[in-house]
Write an enzyme that holds these catalytic residues in place. Sequence first.
Site, PDB file in Angstrom:
ATOM      1  N   ASP A  33      99.038   0.137 -29.969  1.00 22.70           N
ATOM      2  CA  ASP A  33      97.777   0.277 -29.242  1.00 22.70           C
ATOM      3  C   ASP A  33      96.642   0.256 -30.256  1.00 22.70           C
ATOM      4  OD1 ASP A  33      95.505   1.434 -27.704  1.00 22.70           O
ATOM      5  OD2 ASP A  33      97.040   1.749 -26.168  1.00 22.70           O
ATOM      6  N   ILE A  54      97.518  -6.409 -30.836  1.00 20.05           N
ATOM      7  CA  ILE A  54      98.690  -7.275 -30.611  1.00 20.05           C
ATOM      8  C   ILE A  54      98.447  -8.702 -31.108  1.00 20.05           C
ATOM      9  CG2 ILE A  54      99.756  -5.955 -28.718  1.00 20.05           C
ATOM     10  CD1 ILE A  54      98.459  -8.057 -26.801  1.00 20.05           C
ATOM     11  N   ALA A  76      98.778  -3.848 -22.689  1.00 23.16           N
ATOM     12  CA  ALA A  76      97.489  -3.904 -23.422  1.00 23.16           C
ATOM     13  C   ALA A  76      96.575  -4.965 -22.831  1.00 23.16           C
ATOM     14  CB  ALA A  76      97.760  -4.208 -24.892  1.00 23.16           C
ATOM     15  N   ALA A  77      95.373  -4.561 -22.474  1.00 25.86           N
ATOM     16  CA  ALA A  77      94.383  -5.485 -21.902  1.00 25.86           C
ATOM     17  C   ALA A  77      93.086  -4.736 -21.697  1.00 25.86           C
ATOM     18  CB  ALA A  77      94.880  -6.024 -20.555  1.00 25.86           C
ATOM     19  N   ASN A  94      91.031 -11.164 -25.082  1.00 29.67           N
ATOM     20  CA  ASN A  94      91.927 -10.006 -25.178  1.00 29.67           C
ATOM     21  C   ASN A  94      93.075 -10.034 -24.170  1.00 29.67           C
ATOM     22  OD1 ASN A  94      92.499  -7.667 -26.685  1.00 29.67           O
ATOM     23  ND2 ASN A  94      91.974  -6.447 -24.879  1.00 29.67           N
ATOM     24  N   TYR A 144      88.243 -11.286 -15.022  1.00 30.57           N
ATOM     25  CA  TYR A 144      89.397 -10.411 -15.231  1.00 30.57           C
ATOM     26  C   TYR A 144      90.640 -11.000 -14.543  1.00 30.57           C
ATOM     27  CZ  TYR A 144      92.636  -6.542 -14.495  1.00 30.57           C
ATOM     28  OH  TYR A 144      93.775  -5.794 -14.430  1.00 30.57           O
ATOM     29  N   ARG A 224      92.147  -0.527   1.229  1.00 31.18           N
ATOM     30  CA  ARG A 224      92.886  -0.874   0.007  1.00 31.18           C
ATOM     31  C   ARG A 224      94.226  -0.138  -0.028  1.00 31.18           C
ATOM     32  NH1 ARG A 224      89.784  -4.226   0.260  1.00 31.18           N
ATOM     33  NH2 ARG A 224      88.151  -4.912  -1.165  1.00 31.18           N
ATOM     34  N   GLY A 286      82.669 -11.150  -2.665  1.00 32.91           N
ATOM     35  CA  GLY A 286      84.036 -11.187  -3.174  1.00 32.91           C
ATOM     36  C   GLY A 286      84.919 -10.033  -2.725  1.00 32.91           C
TER      37      GLY A 286
END
Length: 333
Positions: A33, A54, A76-77, A94, A144, A224, A286
Amino acid sequence: MKETILVTGGAGYIGSHAVIELLKIGYKVVVIDSMEIGKIQFKDKNLKYYRGNIRNSKLLDRIFSENQIETVMHFAAYVSVPESIRVPEKYFLNNTYSTLCLLKSMKKNKIKNIIFSSTAAVYGENDTEDKIREDYTINPINPYGKSKYMAEEIIKDMSKDNKINYVIFRYFNVAGANEEQKSGQSNKKITALIPNILNSFNKKNKKFYIYGNDYDTKDGTCIRDYIYVTDLVEAHIKAIKFLKRNKNEIFNLGSENGFTVLEIIKTFEKVNKQKVNYEFKGRREGDSKKVIASSQKAKKILGWEAKTDISKILETALKWHQNKIEFLGSKNV
Ligand SMILES: NC(=O)c1ccc[n+]([C@@H]2O[C@H](COP(=O)([O-])OP(=O)(O)OC[C@H]3O[C@@H](n4cnc5c(N)ncnc54)[C@H](O)[C@@H]3O)[C@@H](O)[C@H]2O)c1
């Protein structure tokens, strides 16, 4: 002792929950990380941390040579949709390019299995009344979602020579905290509903906006699907075993239940005995009226389904938030 799992982003919200559950059932865990967002929240004799990116192939070579790794859980993002709209290049670098770098290092070091965190954002806007299945139209509408979908495509293409096997999980709204309160959501960039509500409970009682109260739903607000973080992690653990016998599947991970924004607020108000400070604004471009997962594929193939109800999800999230405020002082939260 079971095998060693490499968890990228293992100091972040979901990754740290994966580490907790893997350790509990006897896996050894190695975390990489950058610590840009995540923090080391706990230690264990079977857990090793490497601080780094990474994209650093030398560090990955070292990690793969120092540890016997068969499977990588890749969390990881960067995860903020509004930030991805403001600075898309950060997300393609990334989330997409970094995944390519990780896959290249995995191939070089003959590491076969990857379990990848993707997102329901790959489906984009929808007008369906049905639960969303994995074969629903792919149409991400923000950088994203696009950065994650491109990473999915790279994984698929790079697995064609059979040197990589993958499970791709498309998460719906992940929420809640570990029951023993070892970890929880701490990413300050998150703008999702539940962290927004929690922030409004701070002393400042910060106001937040609900976009749209004129949707065709029971109270006019959007619906949701919220999935408990520890349930979500359980699917990843099943995927480790799945990849020993099979390869290359994509699964949705959701609870298959939908809650309106106001239902979530009311439940929180009941649990916390405190009013939430919100205001309605117009609809946001959206935003779909209703987004609920079909997780039937994961049920059938992995034998997985979400178990935890919404009250427990909200209670654990609230408790984590309160502990964090006590720990850091509310001005820092
Ligand atoms: N939180 C959600 O509701 C949600 C929903 C859908 C998908 N996801 C996916 O789940 C994954 C984990 O999300 P999260 O909510 O735990 O985010 P998080 O920000 O809490 O954790 C991500 C971690 O990755 C680290 N990191 C980021 N880029 C890195 C890099 N290049 N090298 C090394 N470390 C790096 C960060 O420091 C952080 O600790 C992400 O891939 C995200 O896209 C999350």
